[in-house]
Design a protein around this motif. Structure first.
Motif, PDB file in Angstrom:
ATOM      1  N   PHE A 208       7.193  -6.730 -28.905  1.00  0.00           N
ATOM      2  CA  PHE A 208       7.032  -5.830 -27.750  1.00  0.00           C
ATOM      3  C   PHE A 208       7.149  -4.374 -28.159  1.00  0.00           C
ATOM      4  CE2 PHE A 208       8.354  -9.026 -24.196  1.00  0.00           C
ATOM      5  CZ  PHE A 208       7.233  -9.764 -24.505  1.00  0.00           C
ATOM      6  N   ARG A 209       6.826  -4.062 -29.405  1.00  0.00           N
ATOM      7  CA  ARG A 209       6.996  -2.704 -29.908  1.00  0.00           C
ATOM      8  C   ARG A 209       6.280  -1.682 -29.040  1.00  0.00           C
ATOM      9  NH1 ARG A 209       7.658   0.135 -35.004  1.00  0.00           N
ATOM     10  NH2 ARG A 209       8.136   2.219 -34.248  1.00  0.00           N
ATOM     11  N   TYR A 210       5.061  -1.997 -28.638  1.00  0.00           N
ATOM     12  CA  TYR A 210       4.243  -0.988 -27.963  1.00  0.00           C
ATOM     13  C   TYR A 210       3.939  -1.360 -26.514  1.00  0.00           C
ATOM     14  CZ  TYR A 210       3.631   0.719 -32.684  1.00  0.00           C
ATOM     15  OH  TYR A 210       3.863   1.202 -33.947  1.00  0.00           O
ATOM     16  N   VAL A 211       4.819  -2.119 -25.880  1.00  0.00           N
ATOM     17  CA  VAL A 211       4.514  -2.473 -24.484  1.00  0.00           C
ATOM     18  C   VAL A 211       4.459  -1.241 -23.599  1.00  0.00           C
ATOM     19  CG1 VAL A 211       5.331  -4.850 -24.447  1.00  0.00           C
ATOM     20  CG2 VAL A 211       6.935  -2.994 -24.089  1.00  0.00           C
ATOM     21  N   ASN A 212       5.047  -0.136 -24.035  1.00  0.00           N
ATOM     22  CA  ASN A 212       4.975   1.075 -23.220  1.00  0.00           C
ATOM     23  C   ASN A 212       3.559   1.640 -23.188  1.00  0.00           C
ATOM     24  OD1 ASN A 212       5.324   1.569 -25.990  1.00  0.00           O
ATOM     25  ND2 ASN A 212       5.891   3.692 -25.573  1.00  0.00           N
ATOM     26  N   ARG A 213       2.680   1.167 -24.089  1.00  0.00           N
ATOM     27  CA  ARG A 213       1.304   1.670 -24.100  1.00  0.00           C
ATOM     28  C   ARG A 213       0.382   0.836 -23.226  1.00  0.00           C
ATOM     29  NH1 ARG A 213       0.296   2.816 -30.480  1.00  0.00           N
ATOM     30  NH2 ARG A 213       2.078   4.171 -30.826  1.00  0.00           N
ATOM     31  N   LEU A 214       0.907  -0.223 -22.635  1.00  0.00           N
ATOM     32  CA  LEU A 214       0.051  -1.040 -21.772  1.00  0.00           C
ATOM     33  C   LEU A 214      -0.363  -0.229 -20.552  1.00  0.00           C
ATOM     34  CD1 LEU A 214       1.678  -4.583 -21.745  1.00  0.00           C
ATOM     35  CD2 LEU A 214      -0.612  -3.982 -22.503  1.00  0.00           C
ATOM     36  N   GLN A 215      -1.633  -0.311 -20.208  1.00  0.00           N
ATOM     37  CA  GLN A 215      -2.159   0.377 -19.035  1.00  0.00           C
ATOM     38  C   GLN A 215      -2.434  -0.654 -17.950  1.00  0.00           C
ATOM     39  OE1 GLN A 215      -2.468   3.702 -18.840  1.00  0.00           O
ATOM     40  NE2 GLN A 215      -1.614   3.796 -20.907  1.00  0.00           N
ATOM     41  N   PRO A 216      -2.355  -0.250 -16.689  1.00  0.00           N
ATOM     42  CA  PRO A 216      -2.710  -1.196 -15.632  1.00  0.00           C
ATOM     43  C   PRO A 216      -4.121  -1.736 -15.862  1.00  0.00           C
ATOM     44  CG  PRO A 216      -1.653   0.722 -14.702  1.00  0.00           C
ATOM     45  CD  PRO A 216      -1.834   1.002 -16.169  1.00  0.00           C
ATOM     46  N   GLY A 217      -4.243  -3.049 -15.776  1.00  0.00           N
ATOM     47  CA  GLY A 217      -5.528  -3.687 -16.035  1.00  0.00           C
ATOM     48  C   GLY A 217      -5.600  -4.359 -17.391  1.00  0.00           C
ATOM     49  N   ASP A 218      -4.703  -3.989 -18.317  1.00  0.00           N
ATOM     50  CA  ASP A 218      -4.698  -4.651 -19.626  1.00  0.00           C
ATOM     51  C   ASP A 218      -4.333  -6.118 -19.451  1.00  0.00           C
ATOM     52  OD1 ASP A 218      -5.438  -2.437 -20.966  1.00  0.00           O
ATOM     53  OD2 ASP A 218      -3.440  -1.908 -21.717  1.00  0.00           O
ATOM     54  N   LYS A 219      -4.976  -6.944 -20.255  1.00  0.00           N
ATOM     55  CA  LYS A 219      -4.794  -8.391 -20.106  1.00  0.00           C
ATOM     56  C   LYS A 219      -3.623  -8.888 -20.942  1.00  0.00           C
ATOM     57  CE  LYS A 219      -8.537  -9.186 -17.582  1.00  0.00           C
ATOM     58  NZ  LYS A 219      -8.834  -7.772 -17.263  1.00  0.00           N
ATOM     59  N   ILE A 220      -2.910  -9.833 -20.380  1.00  0.00           N
ATOM     60  CA  ILE A 220      -1.850 -10.545 -21.080  1.00  0.00           C
ATOM     61  C   ILE A 220      -2.168 -12.023 -20.918  1.00  0.00           C
ATOM     62  CG2 ILE A 220       0.628 -11.019 -21.202  1.00  0.00           C
ATOM     63  CD1 ILE A 220       0.975  -8.297 -19.670  1.00  0.00           C
ATOM     64  N   VAL A 221      -2.356 -12.716 -22.023  1.00  0.00           N
ATOM     65  CA  VAL A 221      -2.787 -14.104 -21.957  1.00  0.00           C
ATOM     66  C   VAL A 221      -1.674 -15.004 -22.479  1.00  0.00           C
ATOM     67  CG1 VAL A 221      -4.502 -15.775 -22.729  1.00  0.00           C
ATOM     68  CG2 VAL A 221      -5.175 -13.419 -22.299  1.00  0.00           C
ATOM     69  N   VAL A 222      -1.429 -16.076 -21.741  1.00  0.00           N
ATOM     70  CA  VAL A 222      -0.463 -17.082 -22.173  1.00  0.00           C
ATOM     71  C   VAL A 222      -1.219 -18.379 -22.391  1.00  0.00           C
ATOM     72  CG1 VAL A 222       1.584 -18.399 -21.546  1.00  0.00           C
ATOM     73  CG2 VAL A 222       1.437 -15.982 -20.946  1.00  0.00           C
ATOM     74  N   GLU A 223      -1.157 -18.873 -23.614  1.00  0.00           N
ATOM     75  CA  GLU A 223      -1.846 -20.112 -23.954  1.00  0.00           C
ATOM     76  C   GLU A 223      -0.817 -21.234 -23.989  1.00  0.00           C
ATOM     77  OE1 GLU A 223      -3.384 -20.107 -27.884  1.00  0.00           O
ATOM     78  OE2 GLU A 223      -4.347 -22.065 -27.697  1.00  0.00           O
ATOM     79  N   THR A 224      -1.072 -22.287 -23.253  1.00  0.00           N
ATOM     80  CA  THR A 224      -0.189 -23.447 -23.290  1.00  0.00           C
ATOM     81  C   THR A 224      -0.996 -24.654 -23.747  1.00  0.00           C
ATOM     82  OG1 THR A 224      -0.621 -24.132 -21.021  1.00  0.00           O
ATOM     83  CG2 THR A 224       1.103 -22.499 -21.350  1.00  0.00           C
ATOM     84  N   LYS A 225      -0.355 -25.791 -23.666  1.00  0.00           N
ATOM     85  CA  LYS A 225      -1.007 -26.997 -24.150  1.00  0.00           C
ATOM     86  C   LYS A 225      -2.294 -27.287 -23.375  1.00  0.00           C
ATOM     87  CE  LYS A 225      -0.207 -31.926 -24.577  1.00  0.00           C
ATOM     88  NZ  LYS A 225       0.439 -33.040 -23.879  1.00  0.00           N
ATOM     89  N   ASP A 226      -2.287 -26.956 -22.097  1.00  0.00           N
ATOM     90  CA  ASP A 226      -3.404 -27.373 -21.256  1.00  0.00           C
ATOM     91  C   ASP A 226      -4.307 -26.237 -20.808  1.00  0.00           C
ATOM     92  OD1 ASP A 226      -2.614 -30.040 -21.249  1.00  0.00           O
ATOM     93  OD2 ASP A 226      -1.093 -29.611 -19.737  1.00  0.00           O
ATOM     94  N   ALA A 227      -3.822 -25.012 -20.831  1.00  0.00           N
ATOM     95  CA  ALA A 227      -4.619 -23.964 -20.184  1.00  0.00           C
ATOM     96  C   ALA A 227      -4.305 -22.604 -20.770  1.00  0.00           C
ATOM     97  CB  ALA A 227      -4.340 -23.945 -18.677  1.00  0.00           C
ATOM     98  N   PHE A 228      -5.227 -21.671 -20.488  1.00  0.00           N
ATOM     99  CA  PHE A 228      -4.993 -20.254 -20.759  1.00  0.00           C
ATOM    100  C   PHE A 228      -4.713 -19.567 -19.427  1.00  0.00           C
ATOM    101  CE2 PHE A 228      -7.604 -21.501 -24.364  1.00  0.00           C
ATOM    102  CZ  PHE A 228      -6.991 -20.864 -25.420  1.00  0.00           C
ATOM    103  N   TYR A 229      -3.608 -18.869 -19.335  1.00  0.00           N
ATOM    104  CA  TYR A 229      -3.272 -18.130 -18.124  1.00  0.00           C
ATOM    105  C   TYR A 229      -3.439 -16.654 -18.434  1.00  0.00           C
ATOM    106  CZ  TYR A 229      -1.190 -22.583 -16.903  1.00  0.00           C
ATOM    107  OH  TYR A 229      -0.991 -23.911 -16.658  1.00  0.00           O
ATOM    108  N   THR A 230      -4.307 -15.998 -17.706  1.00  0.00           N
ATOM    109  CA  THR A 230      -4.563 -14.578 -17.957  1.00  0.00           C
ATOM    110  C   THR A 230      -3.895 -13.752 -16.861  1.00  0.00           C
ATOM    111  OG1 THR A 230      -6.681 -15.155 -18.921  1.00  0.00           O
ATOM    112  CG2 THR A 230      -6.339 -12.855 -18.351  1.00  0.00           C
ATOM    113  N   TYR A 231      -3.088 -12.800 -17.296  1.00  0.00           N
ATOM    114  CA  TYR A 231      -2.431 -11.881 -16.373  1.00  0.00           C
ATOM    115  C   TYR A 231      -3.006 -10.492 -16.593  1.00  0.00           C
ATOM    116  CZ  TYR A 231       1.166 -15.530 -16.036  1.00  0.00           C
ATOM    117  OH  TYR A 231       1.842 -16.705 -15.857  1.00  0.00           O
TER     118      TYR A 231
END
Lengths: 314, 64
Positions: free
Chosen positions: A221-244
């Motif tokens: 999380f070194r540069y989480v302060n550079r995230l801009q609204p709208g940037d994607k965060i993806v969580v990959e699990t065994k069954d699916a990709f969840y995009t935030y």
């Protein structure tokens, strides 16, 4: 000038040899050397009664006559070292000085350990964890994903932040030693009483709260302060990709402010229950004084069978 | 201290230098492998979670 060098100690000169300057028929007595007399502080018997020029000539004679080898010179140096005994005060202050130097070197080494070595180790561990997760998913023997089935420290998902080039495994729990210090991102699983328990991505609604290192130990999380609204965060699990999608950020809050990981966190801009993600890390960098919070909301859920989401393809 | 160690090492200057180097490397290894991991949690650098060390309920009421 050569008289100060111990390897030309006339004590060791075996014999005046024929390549002296001429008056070598009378070998000089040991006390004659001005160096020795200086070293021993006690006044030497003034055998050489001449002036400075004569003393220099004498020194030159003995220097030219010094034909001992290296070992001999070393022995002479040791003998000379024994001759000048250091006082207790000198020895003690030298010891203290050396201890301080040692302490400084150890502190520098600790900085190197923190800023460099923990990242090396954690990235190796996290990379191995992510690979083994993906392997187990491909083989189809991944962990049962029913809620509460994960043991603390067990990896169950992979976090991608494409705009920051982050890929880190997510493990259950925020234990420092078992999870965070291994370069993994920790999921707030709560304690036995159920406090600080947060949702899983596949839950119908809730807040999927994660913690990760800002500095050292892989620093996902070194540069989480550079995230801009709208940037994607993806969580990959065994069954699916969840995009935030990142929506808002709280730059600084108290470490005791656990409301930021509530299902509907105050201050995040969310009004109604939904499927949210919360990233917590420390701020300012290299300290633990405050926490930085990043919130996002789920925009896409894509089964693995359909392949990677757009955020990971582009 | 270092002078004392140097004088008590065997061999000539090259052998002593080699032994000194090995000793220094061994000490650095011990520091990185055992001492620093032990000391790290005692220093306040790296807490990233909210509610660190505080009981959850009390932290909430306190914050309000």
């Amino acid at each position: 000038m050569t008289a100060l060098r111990p390897e030309q100690d006339p004590l060791l000169v075996p014999k005046p040899t024929s390549y002296g300057t001429g008056s070598v028929s009378q070998p000089l007595p040991p006390e004659d050397d001005p160096t020795i007399s200086l070293r021993r502080v006690e006044p030497a018997p003034p055998l050489v009664t001449g002036g400075r020029a004569e003393r220099r000539r004498a020194a030159g004679r003995s220097a030219s006559a010094a034909s001992g080898g290296r070992a001999e010179r070393r022995r002479a140096a040791q003998r000379a070292a024994r001759a000048r005994r250091d006082s207790v005060g000198v020895v003690a202050s030298r010891l203290v000085g050396e201890l301080f130097i040692t302490l400084g070197v150890v502190m520098l080494l600790f900085v190197a350990y923190q800023l460099w070595w923990t990242n090396v180790i954690a990235q190796r561990q996290a990379g191995g964890a992510a690979d083994s997760l993906q392997n187990s998913w491909e083989k189809g023997d991944g962990p049962d994903r029913s809620a509460g089935a994960f043991s603390p420290g067990q990896g169950f998902a992979i976090l991608y932040i494409p705009s920051l080039d982050v890929k880190a495994p997510i493990a259950q729990g925020v234990n420092k030693h078992k999870v965070l210090d291994r370069g993994m991102v920790g999921h707030y699983e709560g304690d036995g009483a159920g406090a600080l328990k947060t949702a899983m991505p596949w839950d119908k609604q809730g807040n999927f709260a994660l913690a990760g290192h800002r500095n050292t130990h892989g620093e996902p999380f070194r540069y989480v302060n550079r995230l801009q609204p709208g940037d994607k965060i993806v969580v990959e699990t065994k069954d699916a990709f969840y995009t935030y999608e990142m929506t808002s950020r709280l730059d600084q809050t108290s470490p005791a402010n656990i409301r930021v990981i509530q299902p509907v966190p105050p201050g995040s801009g969310f009004r109604a229950p939904g499927r949210y993600i919360t990233l917590t890390t420390c701020t300012p960098e290299f300290t633990s004084t405050y926490r930085m919070i990043v919130w996002g909301k789920m925009v896409d859920e894509r089964p693995r069978s359909k392949g990677k989401p757009d955020a990971l393809v582009n | 201290m270092y002078g004392w160690i140097w004088r008590h090492l065997p061999g000539n200057a090259w052998v002593r230098a080699l032994i000194s180097l090995l000793l220094a490397l061994a000490i650095v290894y011990a520091l990185f492998q055992y001492v620093f991991p032990w000391a790290e949690p005692l220093l306040p650098f790296n807490d990233v979670t909210v509610d660190n060390g505080l009981p959850a309920g009390s932290a909430m009421t306190e914050w309000r």
